[in-house]
Scaffold this active site. Structure first.
Site, PDB file in Angstrom:
ATOM      1  CB  CYS A 128      -0.889   0.143   0.998  1.00  0.00           C
ATOM      2  SG  CYS A 128      -2.477   1.140   0.819  1.00  0.00           S
ATOM      3  CG  HIS A 148      -3.569  -3.422   3.281  1.00  0.00           C
ATOM      4  ND1 HIS A 148      -2.642  -2.891   3.774  1.00  0.00           N
ATOM      5  CD2 HIS A 148      -4.265  -2.381   2.762  1.00  0.00           C
ATOM      6  CE1 HIS A 148      -2.576  -1.544   3.810  1.00  0.00           C
ATOM      7  NE2 HIS A 148      -3.453  -1.171   3.006  1.00  0.00           N
ATOM      8  CD  GLU A 200      -0.877  -5.719   5.234  1.00  0.00           C
ATOM      9  OE1 GLU A 200      -1.161  -4.570   5.413  1.00  0.00           O
ATOM     10  OE2 GLU A 200      -0.827  -6.117   4.039  1.00  0.00           O
TER      11      GLU A 200
END
Length: 247
Positions: free
Chosen positions: A102, A192, A194
Site C-alpha cells: 500500500c 493489503h 496481510e
C-alpha cells in the site's frame, strides 16, 4: 556454511498501531510476522514514521525489508518520508529484497523515480479482484498462482507512473498499477495481503471518525464484506516466495 546462516528481516513500520490492532493482533508488526515469518528467522521492526531507522552498518545483516501501509501520503514531504526514501535508495543499491505494501508500494514507486498522487476515481475500500500479468514471474513460477486474485484494498492514492525499468505485473478495473516489479529484488503491492476482514472493518470506523470517508461509502462496504473473501493463502505464498528469493 551459507545455508546455515540465520535469516534476518525487518519491517519498516509507517503507521501507528491502533489499540484494537495492538490488542487483537499484536500490532501491525504481529500481523506481518504471522504472514511472512518462517522457522529459524529473526524479525525486527523499525518505526520509521516515528524517526526510528536501522543504522547503516546494520543494513547488510538483513536479507529483506517490508514497508507497511500508512495514513500518510507517499508524495508528502515529511522529514521521515525523505529519510525513508534515502534508505530505499541505499537498499536498492545493495540489491536487498524489498516488499512494499500500500503506502510501501507507493513510496517505492516514488523513490525509484515514478509518480504517486490521489486516484482520480477516489477511495478503493473493500475486496477487489486483480489480474496478474500472464508473463509475470508469479504466473510463470511453480507456485500455481491463479491469474485472478482477490485482495483487501484501503487507499485513495496510487502509483500513477511507473519508474523506469519497472514492470506492471497486476492491475484491476480501478487501479492500473496494482503490483509492480523492479529487477528481481523489489516488488510493490497496492492492496493489503496481510489484512483480515476485521482489520478492514476497524479501519472503516477510524476513517469515518476522522471524516476521511462518507457514511454512505462505509455502509456500502460493511454490507458487502460478508460476501467477499480475500485470497489470503495465495497472497501469503506470493509474498513469502518473493521475499525469500523463491521467485
Amino acid at each position: 556454511m551459507e545455508g546455515d546462516e540465520e535469516k534476518r528481516y525487518a519491517v519498516l513500520m509507517c503507521a501507528e498501531d491502533s489499540e484494537y490492532v495492538r490488542k487483537k493482533h499484536g500490532g501491525y508488526f504481529g500481523v506481518f510476522v504471522r504472514m511472512l515469518a518462517e522457522a529459524g528467522e529473526t524479525w525486527d521492526v523499525y518505526r520509521v514514521a516515528m524517526g526510528e531507522f536501522p543504522d547503516e552498518h546494520e543494513l547488510p545483516l538483513y536479507h529483506g525489508f517490508v514497508i507497511t501501509g500508512s495514513c500518510n501520503d507517499a508524495y508528502a514531504n515529511d522529514t521521515w518520508i525523505h529519510d525513508l526514501i534515502n534508505l530505499l535508495h541505499k537498499l536498492n543499491s545493495m540489491n536487498k529484497k524489498i516488499l512494499g505494501i500500500c503506502f510501501g508500494h507507493q513510496i517505492l514507486g516514488r523513490a525509484l523515480g515514478g509518480k504517486v498522487s490521489r486516484s482520480p476515481t477516489g477511495w478503493d475500500i473493500g475486496v477487489r479482484t486483480i489480474t496478474l500479468s500472464s508473463s509475470s514471474p508469479l504466473a510463470l513460477s511453480s507456485l500455481d498462482i491463479p491469474l485472478k486474485l482477490s485482495i483487501i484494498e484501503c487507499h485513495r492514492d496510487e502509483v500513477r507512473e511507473l519508474p523506469a525499468k519497472a514492470e506492471v505485473i497486476a492491475w484491476s478495473e480501478k487501479t492500473g498499477i496494482e503490483m509492480f516489479r523492479y529487477g528481481d529484488h523489489i516488488m510493490g503491492i497496492q492492496g493489503h495481503p496481510e489484512y483480515s476482514k476485521d482489520i478492514l472493518l476497524h479501519l472503516i470506523d477510524r476513517l469515518l471518525n476522522k471524516d476521511y470517508i462518507m457514511d454512505d461509502l462505509a455502509v456500502e462496504v460493511r454490507e458487502k464484506i460478508a460476501l467477499w473473501e480475500p485470497d489470503k493463502e495465495a497472497w501469503k505464498k506470493v509474498c513469502v516466495s518473493f521475499l525469500k528469493g523463491r521467485l
